[in-house]
Design an enzyme around this catalytic site. Structure first.
Site, mmCIF file in Angstrom:
data_model
loop_
_atom_site.group_PDB
_atom_site.id
_atom_site.type_symbol
_atom_site.label_atom_id
_atom_site.label_comp_id
_atom_site.label_asym_id
_atom_site.label_seq_id
_atom_site.Cartn_x
_atom_site.Cartn_y
_atom_site.Cartn_z
ATOM 1 N N ASN A 92 0.841 -1.211 0.000
ATOM 2 C CA ASN A 92 0.000 0.000 0.000
ATOM 3 C C ASN A 92 0.872 1.256 0.000
ATOM 4 O OD1 ASN A 92 -2.212 1.651 0.025
ATOM 5 N ND2 ASN A 92 -2.867 1.179 2.104
ATOM 6 N N GLU B 176 1.095 -2.965 -5.198
ATOM 7 C CA GLU B 176 0.607 -1.612 -4.877
ATOM 8 C C GLU B 176 1.759 -0.738 -4.366
ATOM 9 O OE1 GLU B 176 -3.469 0.502 -3.264
ATOM 10 O OE2 GLU B 176 -3.036 -1.524 -2.567
ATOM 11 N N HIS C 179 -2.404 -4.622 4.545
ATOM 12 C CA HIS C 179 -2.202 -6.058 4.306
ATOM 13 C C HIS C 179 -0.999 -6.514 5.133
ATOM 14 C CE1 HIS C 179 -4.509 -6.530 0.378
ATOM 15 N NE2 HIS C 179 -4.441 -5.212 0.488
ATOM 16 N N ASP D 201 -1.967 -9.954 -4.407
ATOM 17 C CA ASP D 201 -3.276 -9.541 -3.900
ATOM 18 C C ASP D 201 -4.299 -9.835 -4.990
ATOM 19 O OD1 ASP D 201 -5.544 -8.274 -3.028
ATOM 20 O OD2 ASP D 201 -4.647 -6.283 -2.831
ATOM 21 N N ASN E 114 -7.559 -9.762 -4.575
ATOM 22 C CA ASN E 114 -8.720 -8.881 -4.373
ATOM 23 C C ASN E 114 -10.060 -9.627 -4.344
ATOM 24 O OD1 ASN E 114 -8.660 -6.071 -3.705
ATOM 25 N ND2 ASN E 114 -7.372 -5.756 -5.508
#
Length: 257
Positions: A12, A38, A248, A151, A153
């Site tokens: 992130n 990300e 995460h 990830d 999602n």
């Protein structure tokens, strides 16, 4: 036989996680391969001490849109080949995919799209899933071993999120997203974590709102998948719950070659 330790983490924001002790964790952890999702940065925007890390090759993919998406793979083993994306601009321009070929296996580091923003983004996500599946199937059919991390999602089953009923109409747990995962597994791939851990309340993402992590109200969105034939090479697959710095936490896969 050689043991290879792989870690995957949606950070992130590479610059944000850098301020929270990321490099210290990385150096202490010493994974053979670290896959990040990300990253939200161009390579030039990576903090200086993350652009060159001793004993690691860095491969990064950035989104055309600034401060968005992005992936990076740090590898102490030099891959035989590196590719970025699937060769389709509309999916590759978001910097979501790095494919490293190590000979014994091909590793996909992927930040799969989030479908929550709009019906169009959900459509984009489902199309991305299908393109990805076609791509890995082709390699598997050629006899290649596949590792996919990142990830995804989507939480696959009710056990994979704290509040399944309340989220059944939210992207990340929609029937069509879960059905795609069923289809993916039916093509001969394995959710490695569930081969080792069948317990509930095993999550990898918690909303920053409402202190969800403190209460372990989360979702398991991050995965290591392998083709069935490669499962004998997998020694362990697990979640590193205690590692902070992102919404995460990292996940781990140990394999032997």
């Amino acid at each position: 036989m050689d043991k290879i330790r792989i870690r995957s983490w949606n950070v992130n924001g590479i610059r944000a996680v850098h301020k929270k002790g990321f490099l210290e964790w990385f150096i202490n952890e010493k994974p053979d391969i670290l896959c990040l999702q990300e990253t939200k940065a161009t390579r030039k925007q990576f903090p200086k001490d993350l652009r060159v890390v001793d004993n690691y090759h860095l491969y990064s993919s950035e989104a055309e849109k600034k401060g968005y998406s992005g992936t990076a793979t740090y590898s102490s083993i030099k891959p035989e080949k590196v590719e970025y994306g699937f060769g389709i601009d509309r999916f590759d321009l978001e910097g979501r995919t790095i494919i490293t070929d190590y000979g014994d296996f091909i590793l996909f580091n992927i930040y799969f799209p989030n479908g929550k923003m709009s019906p169009e983004r959900l459509q984009y996500k489902m199309e991305f899933y299908d393109v990805f599946l076609g791509y890995v199937d082709e390699l598997k059919d050629e006899g290649r071993n596949i590792i996919v991390c990142g990830d995804v999602n989507t939480a696959h089953k009710e056990i994979d999120l704290a509040h399944p009923k309340e989220n059944s109409k939210i992207s990340g747990f929609l029937p069509e997203e879960r059905a795609w995962m069923d289809k993916f597994f039916s093509h001969g791939y394995v959710d490695t974590f569930r081969e080792f851990n069948k317990k509930p309340e095993q999550y990898t993402w918690w909303s920053y709102r409402t202190r969800a992590r403190d209460r372990n109200v989360g979702w398991r969105l991050d995965y290591f998948f392998v083709n069935k034939e490669f499962m004998d090479n997998v020694e362990s697959s697990y979640i590193l719950y205690d590692v902070m710095g992102s919404d995460h936490c990292p996940i781990g896969l140990d394999i032997k070659i």
